[in-house]
Write an enzyme that holds these catalytic residues in place. Structure first.
Site, short mmCIF file in Angstrom:
data_model
loop_
_atom_site.label_atom_id
_atom_site.label_comp_id
_atom_site.label_asym_id
_atom_site.label_seq_id
_atom_site.Cartn_x
_atom_site.Cartn_y
_atom_site.Cartn_z
N LEU A 143 0.86 -1.18 0.00
CA LEU A 143 0.00 0.00 0.00
C LEU A 143 0.90 1.22 0.00
CD1 LEU A 143 -2.71 -0.80 2.73
CD2 LEU A 143 -3.03 -0.85 0.25
N ASP A 144 0.47 2.29 -0.67
CA ASP A 144 1.21 3.53 -0.61
C ASP A 144 1.33 3.98 0.84
OD1 ASP A 144 1.42 3.60 -3.35
OD2 ASP A 144 -0.24 5.02 -3.63
N ARG A 145 2.38 4.68 1.14
CA ARG A 145 2.60 5.17 2.51
C ARG A 145 1.41 5.99 3.00
NH1 ARG A 145 7.99 8.56 4.44
NH2 ARG A 145 7.43 8.74 6.65
N THR A 147 -1.70 5.75 2.10
CA THR A 147 -2.95 4.99 2.10
C THR A 147 -3.05 4.15 3.37
OG1 THR A 147 -2.86 4.83 -0.31
CG2 THR A 147 -4.35 3.33 0.82
N ARG A 245 -5.45 6.68 -7.67
CA ARG A 245 -5.15 8.11 -7.60
C ARG A 245 -5.13 8.74 -9.00
NH1 ARG A 245 0.04 7.93 -3.60
NH2 ARG A 245 -0.14 10.21 -3.71
#
Length: 318
Positions: A143-145, A147, A245
């Site tokens: 997961l993106d930081r 998110t 995104r």
């Protein structure tokens, strides 16, 4: 064995390593990265291409899947003396599901999933520090930081291999909640736009819609409309970097708080008012268990800061 050399490097002698059940099924390059810590990937790939690394005395490619009992020849490697790193602090995260093969946690926003790129440690390093008795802990996906939400960690090599195969085949049902700017008119829409990764002039990783990119498919469902915002469910059919995104931005509805593709003025205004994150949360996962094959469904409710922001928007304070 390792020994200190005169040029302040570590030199490995030739090693013959037999693959056990903990490494069976792993790609050769990933196995080498774990065995030769500190050696640049380019050196490892060159050693495989040149035949210095062999499996059962024969040449193989870096994507070769190791089998139980394989004998891997690892040639001498030289690396710069690594700096002493402090151990990652212990941290447990809210557990949504756990059994002998997998762990599903609810990751907070602002925490990287692993160390690197200026981050000393992430979720996986902190989990390993908190669970020293657990011999195997590996991320099944990322997961993106920025998110928050559901993250699967494998506790067995066999589970990790099965989960990686599942994600490569896009068999998991992954749903996110996102708050976006503007009113999304369609109840349901399929965004099918190819995505291309690139670097900005400053060296920052970004993604854009581009015909030369990889196929990407997101299903966006309107959950609740407000005067100037919309809460949506985003289901990713394919798993591309920054997919949700960029897809939402491409239809004119960027995610609130997104520092790469969002509205900078809005993000700064909300930050001054106490909302300091991106409103993107992985809230529902449905996937076949990597060992039993039975389908699992797990959920994580919206974090408190996101719920409070929605209440303010409902009260027409924003």
């Amino acid at each position: 064995m390792c020994k200190q050399s005169s040029s302040d490097t570590i030199s490995f002698s030739v090693r013959m390593l037999e693959i056990d059940s903990g490494s069976a099924g792993q790609r050769l390059d990933n196995f080498l990265i774990r065995q030769c810590k500190g050696v640049p990937k380019s050196h490892l790939y060159r050693a495989v291409r040149s035949g210095q690394v062999r499996v059962n005395r024969g040449r193989v490619s870096v994507d070769y899947r190791l089998a139980l009992g394989d004998l891997v020849r690892v040639p001498p490697m030289r690396v710069a003396q690594a700096e002493v790193k402090l151990p990652a602090p212990k941290a447990e995260f809210p557990v949504v599901y756990e059994d002998e093969a997998i762990l599903v946690i609810n990751k907070p926003s602002g925490v990287a999933v692993h160390g690197g790129s200026g981050v000393s440690f992430g979720v996986i390093e902190q989990l390993r520090s908190a669970r020293p008795q657990q011999k195997f802990l590996e991320l099944a996906h990322r997961l993106d930081r920025e998110t928050s939400g559901l993250l699967i960690v494998a506790k067995k090599r066999t589970a990790l291999v099965a989960l990686h195969d599942m994600f490569r085949q896009d068999r998991a049902k992954k749903h996110y909640q996102a708050l976006v700017t503007g009113k999304v008119e369609s109840k349901v829409q399929h965004i099918k736009k190819p995505l291309l990764r690139y670097l900005t002039a400053e060296g920052e990783r970004r993604v854009r819609v581009d015909p030369q990119g990889r196929y990407a498919h997101t299903i966006v469902t309107c959950l609740q409309r407000f005067r100037a915002y919309t809460l949506v469910d985003a289901e990713i059919i394919t798993g591309r970097t920054h997919q949700i995104r960029v897809h939402l931005h491409s239809i004119g509805h960027s995610i609130v708080g997104d520092d790469k593709y969002g509205d900078d003025a809005l993000r700064e205004r909300l930050r001054r008012q106490g909302f300091k994150r991106m409103f993107l949360h992985a809230y529902r996962l449905r996937f076949p268990h990597p060992i039993t094959g039975e389908w699992l469904s797990v959920e994580a409710e919206l974090p408190e800061d996101c719920q409070l922001l929605l209440k303010r928007i409902e009260a027409d304070e924003l």
